[in-house]
Design a protein around this motif. Structure first.
Motif, PDB file in Angstrom:
ATOM      1  N   THR A  58     110.364  -9.760  69.076  1.00 54.84           N
ATOM      2  CA  THR A  58     111.717  -9.241  68.814  1.00 54.84           C
ATOM      3  C   THR A  58     112.098  -9.461  67.358  1.00 54.84           C
ATOM      4  OG1 THR A  58     112.412  -9.609  71.100  1.00 54.84           O
ATOM      5  CG2 THR A  58     114.145  -9.451  69.447  1.00 54.84           C
ATOM      6  N   SER A 102     110.801  -8.773  75.035  1.00 56.53           N
ATOM      7  CA  SER A 102     111.627  -9.093  76.187  1.00 56.53           C
ATOM      8  C   SER A 102     112.869  -8.217  76.149  1.00 56.53           C
ATOM      9  CB  SER A 102     112.028 -10.567  76.169  1.00 56.53           C
ATOM     10  OG  SER A 102     110.935 -11.410  76.418  1.00 56.53           O
ATOM     11  N   ASP A 103     112.958  -7.271  77.075  1.00 55.92           N
ATOM     12  CA  ASP A 103     114.138  -6.431  77.270  1.00 55.92           C
ATOM     13  C   ASP A 103     114.658  -5.824  75.970  1.00 55.92           C
ATOM     14  OD1 ASP A 103     116.331  -5.115  78.210  1.00 55.92           O
ATOM     15  OD2 ASP A 103     117.174  -6.818  79.276  1.00 55.92           O
ATOM     16  N   GLY A 111     118.437  -4.858  76.177  1.00 55.50           N
ATOM     17  CA  GLY A 111     119.374  -5.974  76.127  1.00 55.50           C
ATOM     18  C   GLY A 111     119.506  -6.586  74.748  1.00 55.50           C
ATOM     19  N   THR A 112     118.437  -6.538  73.975  1.00 52.38           N
ATOM     20  CA  THR A 112     118.479  -7.084  72.617  1.00 52.38           C
ATOM     21  C   THR A 112     118.907  -6.052  71.583  1.00 52.38           C
ATOM     22  OG1 THR A 112     116.092  -6.655  72.463  1.00 52.38           O
ATOM     23  CG2 THR A 112     116.770  -8.882  73.055  1.00 52.38           C
ATOM     24  N   SER A 117     107.239  -3.321  76.618  1.00 50.17           N
ATOM     25  CA  SER A 117     107.995  -4.538  76.924  1.00 50.17           C
ATOM     26  C   SER A 117     107.288  -5.304  78.035  1.00 50.17           C
ATOM     27  CB  SER A 117     109.421  -4.184  77.354  1.00 50.17           C
ATOM     28  OG  SER A 117     110.144  -5.341  77.677  1.00 50.17           O
ATOM     29  N   GLU A 177     111.700  -8.705  81.768  1.00 47.41           N
ATOM     30  CA  GLU A 177     113.143  -8.604  81.867  1.00 47.41           C
ATOM     31  C   GLU A 177     113.694  -9.992  82.174  1.00 47.41           C
ATOM     32  OE1 GLU A 177     114.339  -4.314  83.403  1.00 47.41           O
ATOM     33  OE2 GLU A 177     113.008  -5.326  84.819  1.00 47.41           O
ATOM     34  N   HIS A 178     114.971 -10.167  81.970  1.00 52.49           N
ATOM     35  CA  HIS A 178     115.541 -11.519  82.044  1.00 52.49           C
ATOM     36  C   HIS A 178     115.510 -12.128  83.436  1.00 52.49           C
ATOM     37  CE1 HIS A 178     117.795  -9.715  78.460  1.00 52.49           C
ATOM     38  NE2 HIS A 178     116.772 -10.399  78.010  1.00 52.49           N
ATOM     39  N   SER A 236     113.653 -16.654  69.742  1.00 49.58           N
ATOM     40  CA  SER A 236     113.982 -16.156  71.085  1.00 49.58           C
ATOM     41  C   SER A 236     115.469 -15.846  71.184  1.00 49.58           C
ATOM     42  CB  SER A 236     113.599 -17.187  72.148  1.00 49.58           C
ATOM     43  OG  SER A 236     112.252 -17.541  72.073  1.00 49.58           O
ATOM     44  N   TYR A 260     116.930 -13.719  72.741  1.00 47.48           N
ATOM     45  CA  TYR A 260     117.260 -13.246  74.089  1.00 47.48           C
ATOM     46  C   TYR A 260     117.358 -14.386  75.105  1.00 47.48           C
ATOM     47  CZ  TYR A 260     112.252 -13.550  73.335  1.00 47.48           C
ATOM     48  OH  TYR A 260     111.020 -13.970  72.935  1.00 47.48           O
ATOM     49  N   PHE A 279     120.110 -14.749  77.895  1.00 51.50           N
ATOM     50  CA  PHE A 279     120.030 -13.859  79.050  1.00 51.50           C
ATOM     51  C   PHE A 279     119.130 -14.459  80.139  1.00 51.50           C
ATOM     52  CE2 PHE A 279     120.660 -10.877  75.402  1.00 51.50           C
ATOM     53  CZ  PHE A 279     121.948 -10.465  75.735  1.00 51.50           C
ATOM     54  N   TYR A 280     118.006 -15.040  79.725  1.00 49.74           N
ATOM     55  CA  TYR A 280     117.128 -15.711  80.679  1.00 49.74           C
ATOM     56  C   TYR A 280     117.847 -16.893  81.338  1.00 49.74           C
ATOM     57  CZ  TYR A 280     112.861 -13.275  79.147  1.00 49.74           C
ATOM     58  OH  TYR A 280     111.896 -12.331  78.885  1.00 49.74           O
TER      59      TYR A 280
END
Length: 326
Positions: A98, A119-120, A123-124, A141, A144-145, A174, A176, A179-180
């Motif tokens: 990312t 990762s997603d 979302g990012t 990708s 997903e979260h 990271s 993102y 979200f995780y």
């Protein structure tokens, strides 16, 4: 010019339109990783990308030029290397995290960028339309979260006495991670776990998180992080074993090299898939015709030697689905 020579030139232009547009200049591919030089897992994946291009007729330093940059997980360094890479005027770019994707997007809105291992990306904020990407970005990708819930569930199956778990991540590489963590909190009641986030930026901070998990009888979920953990993995995996802390990883490489278990898609395959998209761009495809694709096949890997060292018994429901590493 004889007719045969003229037709050969026309054929080459049809097969390699970027080469034709460049008026004889060898086309070039730039790669910006989130890893550091010497990271064996990252080098293996870049090699797979290069082989994927070779399988499609692109041989480095014969009919295309390949430049790979290894800035590591530092956002500031990624931005510098992205600008330098753009200055060399590559025909297409590959990004592997990312952070590196953002750095390249900020540096150019014209050169096509193919990303892998993200990762997603919606979302990012990297892409909006998955089926028909706009701008100069598309790719592949991995996660997903909601995957954080799956990682927690698998770790709880392996270590049923575990009452807490920390999600380990570097906030710089990271972005993102929140979200995780949000998705993981939704599993607390179902799994009987207290879930926390463990934000780290250095080896000593990772060691402190592992020590805290050992004292509390907890476990760790190591989130996909775009390159940071790779620089610390040897130390961290050894310390996890020493402190008898169960951990699950998103990348197979860590389970194969001493980690307890991993669950995730084949990251190396995504580099080969990325080579397919790079090939299509070099042959004239436009980004909007290349949809963002998500991994559909996931594999569970369990290191039996590490499980025994942690005095853990692999339950039958995991044995049925897992690849076992001795």
């Amino acid at each position: 010019m004889r007719r045969r020579e003229f037709m050969s030139l026309i054929g080459a232009a049809a097969a390699f339109p970027v080469l034709a547009r460049a008026q004889g200049r060898m086309p070039s591919v730039g790669v910006l990783t989130g890893n550091v030089p010497g990271d064996p897992g990252a080098q293996m994946r870049v090699d797979a990308f290069q082989q994927g291009l070779a399988d499609r007729g692109w041989i480095a330093n014969q009919n295309y030029r390949l430049e790979v940059r290894w800035p590591g997980p530092s956002p500031a360094r990624q931005q510098v290397e992205a600008r330098e890479l753009i200055a060399s005027a590559p025909d297409v770019l590959l990004s592997t995290s990312t952070g590196t994707t953002r750095a390249l997007r900020d540096a150019t809105q014209n050169i096509p960028i193919i990303f892998v291992g993200l990762s997603d990306p919606v979302g990012t904020g990297l892409v909006v339309n998955l089926a028909r990407p706009t701008g100069n970005l598309t790719g592949f990708s991995l996660y997903e979260h909601s995957m954080s819930g799956k990682w927690l569930s698998l770790l709880k199956d392996m270590a049923p006495g575990m009452t807490s778990a920390a999600l380990l991540f570097n906030p710089d590489s990271s972005p993102y991670a929140p979200f995780y963590l949000q998705a993981a909190h939704q599993m607390e009641g179902r799994l009987g776990l207290q879930v926390t986030g463990a934000s780290v930026r250095s080896g000593p901070e990772i060691a402190a998180v592992i020590d805290a998990a050992a004292r509390s009888g907890g476990g760790l979920v190591v989130l996909p992080d775009g390159g940071f953990f790779g620089t610390q993995s040897q130390m961290a995996i050894a310390l996890l074993a020493q402190r008898r802390v169960p951990a699950i990883f998103a990348v197979r490489f860590y389970a194969v090299n001493g980690g307890l278990m991993s669950y995730g898609a084949d990251l190396t395959q995504q580099f080969r898939d990325g080579a397919g998209y790079v090939d299509r761009v070099l042959r004239g495809a436009e980004i909007r015709t290349l949809p963002v694709q998500f991994a559909t096949r996931f594999e569970l890997v369990i290191n039996i030697k590490t499980a025994h060292a942690l005095a853990l018994t692999v339950p039958n429901r995991l044995l049925l689905d897992a690849e076992l590493i001795e």
